[in-house]
Design a protein around this motif. Sequence first.
Motif, PDB file in Angstrom:
ATOM      1  N   ALA A 120      16.965 -11.785   6.963  1.00  0.00           N
ATOM      2  CA  ALA A 120      18.090 -12.649   7.300  1.00  0.00           C
ATOM      3  C   ALA A 120      17.640 -13.912   8.030  1.00  0.00           C
ATOM      4  N   SER A 121      16.552 -13.850   8.796  1.00  0.00           N
ATOM      5  CA  SER A 121      16.122 -14.999   9.583  1.00  0.00           C
ATOM      6  C   SER A 121      15.340 -16.019   8.770  1.00  0.00           C
ATOM      7  N   THR A 122      14.579 -15.538   7.759  1.00  0.00           N
ATOM      8  CA  THR A 122      13.736 -16.454   6.985  1.00  0.00           C
ATOM      9  C   THR A 122      14.191 -16.630   5.551  1.00  0.00           C
ATOM     10  N   GLY A 123      14.989 -15.679   5.045  1.00  0.00           N
ATOM     11  CA  GLY A 123      15.396 -15.730   3.650  1.00  0.00           C
ATOM     12  C   GLY A 123      14.331 -15.233   2.701  1.00  0.00           C
ATOM     13  N   ALA A 124      13.191 -14.789   3.234  1.00  0.00           N
ATOM     14  CA  ALA A 124      12.087 -14.310   2.388  1.00  0.00           C
ATOM     15  C   ALA A 124      12.336 -12.879   1.945  1.00  0.00           C
ATOM     16  N   SER A 125      11.824 -12.540   0.762  1.00  0.00           N
ATOM     17  CA  SER A 125      11.960 -11.174   0.272  1.00  0.00           C
ATOM     18  C   SER A 125      11.129 -10.227   1.123  1.00  0.00           C
ATOM     19  N   THR A 126      11.653  -9.042   1.373  1.00  0.00           N
ATOM     20  CA  THR A 126      10.927  -8.043   2.146  1.00  0.00           C
ATOM     21  C   THR A 126      10.727  -6.805   1.295  1.00  0.00           C
ATOM     22  N   VAL A 127       9.645  -6.100   1.548  1.00  0.00           N
ATOM     23  CA  VAL A 127       9.312  -4.897   0.804  1.00  0.00           C
ATOM     24  C   VAL A 127       9.259  -3.740   1.786  1.00  0.00           C
ATOM     25  N   PRO A 128       9.904  -2.607   1.482  1.00  0.00           N
ATOM     26  CA  PRO A 128       9.893  -1.479   2.422  1.00  0.00           C
ATOM     27  C   PRO A 128       8.486  -0.962   2.681  1.00  0.00           C
ATOM     28  N   ASP A 129       8.280  -0.428   3.886  1.00  0.00           N
ATOM     29  CA  ASP A 129       7.020   0.227   4.197  1.00  0.00           C
ATOM     30  C   ASP A 129       6.848   1.457   3.308  1.00  0.00           C
ATOM     31  N   TYR A 130       5.593   1.873   3.130  1.00  0.00           N
ATOM     32  CA  TYR A 130       5.292   3.069   2.359  1.00  0.00           C
ATOM     33  C   TYR A 130       4.817   4.159   3.308  1.00  0.00           C
ATOM     34  N   VAL A 131       5.364   5.360   3.170  1.00  0.00           N
ATOM     35  CA  VAL A 131       4.976   6.491   4.016  1.00  0.00           C
ATOM     36  C   VAL A 131       4.681   7.693   3.126  1.00  0.00           C
ATOM     37  N   TYR A 132       3.555   8.351   3.383  1.00  0.00           N
ATOM     38  CA  TYR A 132       3.201   9.556   2.638  1.00  0.00           C
ATOM     39  C   TYR A 132       2.783  10.635   3.634  1.00  0.00           C
ATOM     40  N   VAL A 133       3.284  11.853   3.423  1.00  0.00           N
ATOM     41  CA  VAL A 133       2.996  12.973   4.316  1.00  0.00           C
ATOM     42  C   VAL A 133       2.368  14.106   3.507  1.00  0.00           C
ATOM     43  N   THR A 134       1.290  14.673   4.030  1.00  0.00           N
ATOM     44  CA  THR A 134       0.694  15.847   3.411  1.00  0.00           C
ATOM     45  C   THR A 134       0.259  16.817   4.503  1.00  0.00           C
ATOM     46  N   TYR A 135       0.164  18.096   4.152  1.00  0.00           N
ATOM     47  CA  TYR A 135      -0.231  19.138   5.095  1.00  0.00           C
ATOM     48  C   TYR A 135      -1.573  19.713   4.647  1.00  0.00           C
ATOM     49  N   ILE A 136      -2.504  19.841   5.587  1.00  0.00           N
ATOM     50  CA  ILE A 136      -3.870  20.223   5.255  1.00  0.00           C
ATOM     51  C   ILE A 136      -4.310  21.390   6.135  1.00  0.00           C
ATOM     52  N   HIS A 137      -4.911  22.398   5.515  1.00  0.00           N
ATOM     53  CA  HIS A 137      -5.481  23.519   6.262  1.00  0.00           C
ATOM     54  C   HIS A 137      -6.827  23.072   6.809  1.00  0.00           C
ATOM     55  N   ALA A 138      -6.803  22.477   8.004  1.00  0.00           N
ATOM     56  CA  ALA A 138      -8.010  21.945   8.623  1.00  0.00           C
ATOM     57  C   ALA A 138      -7.709  21.658  10.087  1.00  0.00           C
ATOM     58  N   THR A 139      -8.732  21.304  10.835  1.00  0.00           N
ATOM     59  CA  THR A 139      -8.537  20.902  12.220  1.00  0.00           C
ATOM     60  C   THR A 139      -8.367  19.381  12.282  1.00  0.00           C
ATOM     61  N   PRO A 140      -7.769  18.866  13.359  1.00  0.00           N
ATOM     62  CA  PRO A 140      -7.672  17.407  13.498  1.00  0.00           C
ATOM     63  C   PRO A 140      -9.034  16.729  13.463  1.00  0.00           C
ATOM     64  N   GLU A 141     -10.028  17.370  14.060  1.00  0.00           N
ATOM     65  CA  GLU A 141     -11.383  16.794  14.074  1.00  0.00           C
ATOM     66  C   GLU A 141     -11.956  16.679  12.661  1.00  0.00           C
ATOM     67  N   GLN A 142     -11.680  17.677  11.820  1.00  0.00           N
ATOM     68  CA  GLN A 142     -12.171  17.621  10.437  1.00  0.00           C
ATOM     69  C   GLN A 142     -11.490  16.500   9.660  1.00  0.00           C
ATOM     70  N   VAL A 143     -10.186  16.340   9.865  1.00  0.00           N
ATOM     71  CA  VAL A 143      -9.467  15.274   9.169  1.00  0.00           C
ATOM     72  C   VAL A 143      -9.950  13.912   9.650  1.00  0.00           C
ATOM     73  N   TRP A 144     -10.128  13.773  10.963  1.00  0.00           N
ATOM     74  CA  TRP A 144     -10.617  12.498  11.506  1.00  0.00           C
ATOM     75  C   TRP A 144     -11.986  12.135  10.920  1.00  0.00           C
ATOM     76  N   LYS A 145     -12.884  13.127  10.870  1.00  0.00           N
ATOM     77  CA  LYS A 145     -14.212  12.860  10.317  1.00  0.00           C
ATOM     78  C   LYS A 145     -14.125  12.471   8.848  1.00  0.00           C
ATOM     79  N   ALA A 146     -13.226  13.124   8.102  1.00  0.00           N
ATOM     80  CA  ALA A 146     -13.076  12.789   6.685  1.00  0.00           C
ATOM     81  C   ALA A 146     -12.601  11.354   6.504  1.00  0.00           C
ATOM     82  N   LEU A 147     -11.787  10.866   7.422  1.00  0.00           N
ATOM     83  CA  LEU A 147     -11.251   9.510   7.318  1.00  0.00           C
ATOM     84  C   LEU A 147     -12.253   8.443   7.744  1.00  0.00           C
TER      85      LEU A 147
END
Length: 273
Positions: A120-147
Amino acid sequence: MSDSRDTHVELDVDSVFKALADPTRRLLLDRLRTHNGQTLRDLCEQLDMARQSATQHLDVLVRANLVTVTRRGRERLHYLNPTPIHEIEQRWISSFDRPRLRALSAIKHQAEEYAMTTDASTGASTVPDYVYVTYIHATPEQVWKALTDADLTARFWGHANVSDWQPGSPWEHRRIDGSEAVDVAGRVLVAEPPTRLVITFDDAVDASPDPSVVTFLVEPHQEIVRLTVTHEKIPNEEFRGDISQGWPAVLANLKSLLETGDVLPQAPWDMHA
């Protein structure tokens, strides 16, 4: 006696259908589809609804995994999660009449591509954010290292993510074909091991002055973690379409690697190609 895993799946499906049966909850999903990442106050203002009523409806949608909630400071942001609806479509719709439905979907998409939301302030087109959720059998430390480990990202992503992962440091998405060419690059904005990583995400050659931002949120729960990937400041619908295909494929490979010790037998992003 039926397998308990089948019962669990049916209960999940039941909760999705129950959530979608209410017109107010469908309206909430429509509002999030139009503008993702809204606070409770934003949703109440749009729907002229009491805060308590909106909270009750959102709780049902969250339990059905149709809406996911992330925190930004003191705010709770609500995002549409299309995964359950996609699974219903795959199970009961696409296998019966896929060609005709694809044709109708293409017509609908062309008709709606001119109806993008505008700032509304600029008149420019906006695109919604993208969010994806998944559940993993792992520890937070393992996921962090993978990333953040270059060798592991090379295995499940097909590129090595290279950085010292300190706030303010650069990071690079390097090819592993021997050329070491960099396709994506950015900077580390936030690094809070093993639960939160925020990076800018931009073309390595044609860099933008205002790049998109990716947040990895790792939330532990007993023996599993919930990994939420939020991609914000998306420049256009074409880019959003690309990441909507890319993130599920990459994260499916990550999940397979952590849970089985190996990636999927075929590169999942090749299915989209």
